[in-house]
Design a protein around this motif. Structure first.
Motif, PDB file in Angstrom:
ATOM      1  N   MET A   1       0.850  -1.195   0.000  1.00  0.00           N
ATOM      2  CA  MET A   1       0.000   0.000   0.000  1.00  0.00           C
ATOM      3  C   MET A   1       0.877   1.234   0.000  1.00  0.00           C
ATOM      4  SD  MET A   1      -2.959   1.072   2.702  1.00  0.00           S
ATOM      5  CE  MET A   1      -1.846   1.247   4.080  1.00  0.00           C
ATOM      6  N   ARG A   2       0.499   2.206  -0.743  1.00  0.00           N
ATOM      7  CA  ARG A   2       1.308   3.404  -0.835  1.00  0.00           C
ATOM      8  C   ARG A   2       0.446   4.647  -0.653  1.00  0.00           C
ATOM      9  NH1 ARG A   2       6.311   2.463  -3.335  1.00  0.00           N
ATOM     10  NH2 ARG A   2       6.529   0.371  -4.154  1.00  0.00           N
ATOM     11  N   ILE A   3       1.094   5.705  -0.193  1.00  0.00           N
ATOM     12  CA  ILE A   3       0.479   7.021  -0.253  1.00  0.00           C
ATOM     13  C   ILE A   3       0.943   7.639  -1.553  1.00  0.00           C
ATOM     14  CG2 ILE A   3       0.568   9.363   0.680  1.00  0.00           C
ATOM     15  CD1 ILE A   3       0.501   8.218   3.410  1.00  0.00           C
ATOM     16  N   ASP A   4       0.023   8.103  -2.371  1.00  0.00           N
ATOM     17  CA  ASP A   4       0.355   8.655  -3.682  1.00  0.00           C
ATOM     18  C   ASP A   4       0.187  10.150  -3.693  1.00  0.00           C
ATOM     19  OD1 ASP A   4       0.760   6.106  -4.659  1.00  0.00           O
ATOM     20  OD2 ASP A   4      -1.368   5.864  -5.142  1.00  0.00           O
ATOM     21  N   THR A   5       1.016  10.787  -4.477  1.00  0.00           N
ATOM     22  CA  THR A   5       0.904  12.223  -4.674  1.00  0.00           C
ATOM     23  C   THR A   5       0.585  12.481  -6.128  1.00  0.00           C
ATOM     24  OG1 THR A   5       2.491  12.697  -2.940  1.00  0.00           O
ATOM     25  CG2 THR A   5       2.106  14.431  -4.551  1.00  0.00           C
ATOM     26  N   ILE A   6      -0.528  13.123  -6.409  1.00  0.00           N
ATOM     27  CA  ILE A   6      -0.879  13.516  -7.770  1.00  0.00           C
ATOM     28  C   ILE A   6      -0.381  14.929  -7.977  1.00  0.00           C
ATOM     29  CG2 ILE A   6      -2.753  13.992  -9.371  1.00  0.00           C
ATOM     30  CD1 ILE A   6      -4.332  11.814  -8.009  1.00  0.00           C
ATOM     31  N   ILE A   7       0.479  15.134  -8.956  1.00  0.00           N
ATOM     32  CA  ILE A   7       1.060  16.448  -9.183  1.00  0.00           C
ATOM     33  C   ILE A   7       0.324  17.104 -10.336  1.00  0.00           C
ATOM     34  CG2 ILE A   7       3.168  17.717  -9.696  1.00  0.00           C
ATOM     35  CD1 ILE A   7       4.745  15.390  -8.615  1.00  0.00           C
ATOM     36  N   PRO A   8      -0.523  18.098 -10.089  1.00  0.00           N
ATOM     37  CA  PRO A   8      -1.225  18.775 -11.166  1.00  0.00           C
ATOM     38  C   PRO A   8      -0.245  19.433 -12.128  1.00  0.00           C
ATOM     39  CG  PRO A   8      -2.234  19.236  -9.065  1.00  0.00           C
ATOM     40  CD  PRO A   8      -0.924  18.565  -8.781  1.00  0.00           C
ATOM     41  N   SER A   9      -0.649  19.575 -13.378  1.00  0.00           N
ATOM     42  CA  SER A   9       0.310  20.024 -14.385  1.00  0.00           C
ATOM     43  C   SER A   9      -0.334  20.951 -15.396  1.00  0.00           C
ATOM     44  CB  SER A   9       0.874  18.806 -15.110  1.00  0.00           C
ATOM     45  OG  SER A   9      -0.178  18.026 -15.620  1.00  0.00           O
ATOM     46  N   VAL A  10      -0.455  22.217 -15.042  1.00  0.00           N
ATOM     47  CA  VAL A  10      -0.945  23.194 -16.015  1.00  0.00           C
ATOM     48  C   VAL A  10       0.068  23.339 -17.133  1.00  0.00           C
ATOM     49  CG1 VAL A  10      -1.553  25.595 -16.353  1.00  0.00           C
ATOM     50  CG2 VAL A  10      -2.264  24.427 -14.295  1.00  0.00           C
ATOM     51  N   ARG A  50      -5.437   7.781   0.249  1.00  0.00           N
ATOM     52  CA  ARG A  50      -4.279   8.364  -0.432  1.00  0.00           C
ATOM     53  C   ARG A  50      -4.228   9.853  -0.120  1.00  0.00           C
ATOM     54  NH1 ARG A  50      -4.602   8.349  -5.965  1.00  0.00           N
ATOM     55  NH2 ARG A  50      -6.812   7.895  -5.921  1.00  0.00           N
ATOM     56  N   GLN A  51      -3.102  10.299   0.410  1.00  0.00           N
ATOM     57  CA  GLN A  51      -2.897  11.718   0.676  1.00  0.00           C
ATOM     58  C   GLN A  51      -2.419  12.362  -0.619  1.00  0.00           C
ATOM     59  OE1 GLN A  51      -3.705  12.951   3.623  1.00  0.00           O
ATOM     60  NE2 GLN A  51      -4.030  10.976   4.616  1.00  0.00           N
ATOM     61  N   ARG A  81     -10.349   5.021  -8.759  1.00  0.00           N
ATOM     62  CA  ARG A  81     -11.209   6.195  -8.592  1.00  0.00           C
ATOM     63  C   ARG A  81     -12.152   6.023  -7.410  1.00  0.00           C
ATOM     64  NH1 ARG A  81     -11.776   5.471 -14.256  1.00  0.00           N
ATOM     65  NH2 ARG A  81     -13.951   4.818 -14.027  1.00  0.00           N
ATOM     66  N   ALA A  82     -12.534   4.783  -7.126  1.00  0.00           N
ATOM     67  CA  ALA A  82     -13.450   4.520  -6.019  1.00  0.00           C
ATOM     68  C   ALA A  82     -12.741   4.476  -4.676  1.00  0.00           C
ATOM     69  CB  ALA A  82     -14.195   3.209  -6.250  1.00  0.00           C
ATOM     70  N   ALA A  83     -11.405   4.473  -4.677  1.00  0.00           N
ATOM     71  CA  ALA A  83     -10.652   4.447  -3.425  1.00  0.00           C
ATOM     72  C   ALA A  83     -10.644   5.847  -2.800  1.00  0.00           C
ATOM     73  CB  ALA A  83      -9.223   3.980  -3.682  1.00  0.00           C
ATOM     74  N   PRO A  84     -10.605   5.932  -1.478  1.00  0.00           N
ATOM     75  CA  PRO A  84     -10.655   7.243  -0.814  1.00  0.00           C
ATOM     76  C   PRO A  84      -9.384   8.060  -1.024  1.00  0.00           C
ATOM     77  CG  PRO A  84     -10.289   5.499   0.794  1.00  0.00           C
ATOM     78  CD  PRO A  84     -10.587   4.818  -0.510  1.00  0.00           C
ATOM     79  N   VAL A  85      -9.566   9.347  -1.282  1.00  0.00           N
ATOM     80  CA  VAL A  85      -8.477  10.286  -1.526  1.00  0.00           C
ATOM     81  C   VAL A  85      -8.684  11.511  -0.642  1.00  0.00           C
ATOM     82  CG1 VAL A  85      -7.393  11.791  -3.247  1.00  0.00           C
ATOM     83  CG2 VAL A  85      -8.161   9.513  -3.902  1.00  0.00           C
ATOM     84  N   ARG A  86      -7.594  12.038  -0.093  1.00  0.00           N
ATOM     85  CA  ARG A  86      -7.683  13.212   0.774  1.00  0.00           C
ATOM     86  C   ARG A  86      -6.738  14.290   0.245  1.00  0.00           C
ATOM     87  NH1 ARG A  86      -7.249  12.759   7.360  1.00  0.00           N
ATOM     88  NH2 ARG A  86      -8.197  14.775   7.872  1.00  0.00           N
ATOM     89  N   PRO A  87      -7.242  15.250  -0.536  1.00  0.00           N
ATOM     90  CA  PRO A  87      -6.369  16.276  -1.112  1.00  0.00           C
ATOM     91  C   PRO A  87      -6.116  17.424  -0.138  1.00  0.00           C
ATOM     92  CG  PRO A  87      -8.601  16.608  -1.883  1.00  0.00           C
ATOM     93  CD  PRO A  87      -8.633  15.384  -0.988  1.00  0.00           C
ATOM     94  N   ASP A  88      -5.027  18.137  -0.376  1.00  0.00           N
ATOM     95  CA  ASP A  88      -4.772  19.333   0.424  1.00  0.00           C
ATOM     96  C   ASP A  88      -5.153  20.599  -0.346  1.00  0.00           C
ATOM     97  OD1 ASP A  88      -2.758  19.638  -1.452  1.00  0.00           O
ATOM     98  OD2 ASP A  88      -1.127  19.870   0.008  1.00  0.00           O
ATOM     99  N   PHE A  89      -6.000  20.432  -1.376  1.00  0.00           N
ATOM    100  CA  PHE A  89      -6.458  21.536  -2.196  1.00  0.00           C
ATOM    101  C   PHE A  89      -7.947  21.353  -2.500  1.00  0.00           C
ATOM    102  CE2 PHE A  89      -4.478  18.171  -4.630  1.00  0.00           C
ATOM    103  CZ  PHE A  89      -5.436  17.834  -5.559  1.00  0.00           C
ATOM    104  N   HIS A  90      -8.552  22.350  -3.117  1.00  0.00           N
ATOM    105  CA  HIS A  90      -9.965  22.289  -3.502  1.00  0.00           C
ATOM    106  C   HIS A  90     -10.126  21.527  -4.812  1.00  0.00           C
ATOM    107  CE1 HIS A  90     -11.521  25.363  -0.625  1.00  0.00           C
ATOM    108  NE2 HIS A  90     -10.302  25.857  -0.742  1.00  0.00           N
TER     109      HIS A  90
END
Length: 371
Positions: A1-10, A50-51, A81-90
């Motif tokens: 199990m891992r904590i994943d970071t999604i990096i947004p990319s404008v 996932r944080q 997509r159905a797994a819980p995610v907790r973002p630090d942004f809106h």
């Protein structure tokens, strides 16, 4: 199990190419999560959170990104997509066509054309069914919202997780999203051109902050989305009250250690009655109820998305005696912690997620998603 970071990319690579594993936490857990409700006890499979953090892509300081549900489907399969995610942004989702399901902090609902879902920083959310949904996902940090009315809405911890925009106003919301997308693309092209010129000249300056036009259009989009949600309030009302803002921030920092209104009154230098009046104006509940709801929400998250024992959850939340925690949780939810965990620890299951609570702010008539 891992904590994943999604990096947004404008400016950088697509989101699905920047899914980065940060930390390996439990190698003993299976890589695949149960799709059905399994037995309780040692054989139960927890659904990890996932944080997810917003990182400024490509060395830029931009804090807004707009993507589509189609990008989300390419980025992650349905199970992810159905797994819980907790973002630090809106995350603000705007549905243009199709139907589906969402879940925000154990409140589940349907998606249809005109739906708006607003996930605030720190909220746990899931997209159990967006296979047929067409629409936009706007990702942004709190610092991206500068216009005062939009900033008050974004800072509101009691905003509803979802609502429906009337057919007469949907085109205005969609036009606002389209305008924001066009300006982000234009600004990205200008930034890339400027960066190339700087590189040719031997300069290596960091990309600029989010341009002002996309920031202004983000505010327009948020105000359009919120138009029928009950989120609009005048200056100095609700969580625009500095007393409530200070109380809200102090509770967020200290709720695992302190559950007494007297503690926060002493910490902030206010009378306890002053805090109670400010909280009631902002949230329609007492300051004590506010503290309790925040603590119970975190207890739900720990029970549903971690393998901590009830005793360890109690300890994490500042209870010396697990029996006191059990009694506290039962008074708030009507269920013992173990019973609640058995019901909700496997992700959103149709018919099992909580419905929006009927606790309303009498001043603006909106639901409190913490219940």
């Amino acid at each position: 199990m891992r904590i994943d970071t999604i990096i947004p990319s404008v400016l950088g690579a697509p989101l699905h190419e920047t899914l980065v594993a940060q930390e390996k936490l439990r190698p003993d857990l299976p890589a695949r999560h149960c799709q059905q409700r399994s037995g309780v006890g040692r054989n139960r499979t927890m659904v990890p959170i996932r944080q997810v953090e917003f990182a400024h892509p490509g060395g830029s300081r931009w804090s807004i990104e707009l993507m589509e549900f189609a990008n989300l489907r390419r980025m992650a399969d349905r199970q992810m997509r159905a797994a819980p995610v907790r973002p630090d942004f809106h995350v603000v989702a705007v549905v243009r066509a199709g139907t589906g399901r969402y879940c925000v902090d154990f409140v589940e609902g349907g998606l249809e054309p005109g739906s708006v879902v607003w996930v605030r920083p720190g909220q746990v959310h899931q997209w159990p069914d967006v296979d047929r949904v067409t629409g936009d996902l706007v990702l942004f940090t709190a610092t991206a919202v500068r216009e005062p009315a939009a900033a008050r809405i974004a800072a509101d911890p009691f905003g509803p997780p979802a609502w429906l925009v009337s057919p007469a106003r949907r085109s205005l919301v969609w036009w606002a999203a389209d305008h924001l997308r066009a300006e982000l693309a234009s600004a990205a092209a200008e930034c890339a051109e400027s960066t190339a010129l700087e590189a040719t000249a031997g300069l290596h300056g960091a990309a600029a902050h989010t341009p002002p036009i996309p920031q202004a259009l983000l505010a327009v989009l948020l105000l359009r989305c919120a138009g029928e949600s009950g989120l609009h309030r005048g200056p100095g009302q609700g969580d625009g009250d500095p007393v409530f803002r200070a109380f809200r921030d102090a509770v967020e920092a200290d709720f695992p250690r302190h559950r007494s209104v007297r503690h926060y009154a002493h910490l902030l230098g206010y009378d306890a009655r002053t805090l109670s009046r400010a909280t009631h104006r902002a949230a329609g509940i007492s300051s004590k109820a506010y503290i309790d709801q925040r603590l119970v929400l975190e207890a739900k998250r720990l029970l549903a998305h971690s393998d901590l024992s009830v005793a360890r959850c109690a300890q994490r939340l500042g209870f010396d005696d697990p029996a006191n925690f059990t009694a506290y949780f039962r008074r708030a939810t009507g269920k013992a912690p173990g019973a609640w965990r058995r019901r909700y620890s496997h992700g959103p299951v149709p018919g099992f997620a909580e419905k929006p609570a009927a606790v309303k702010n009498p001043h603006v008539g909106r639901l409190n998603p913490w219940m």
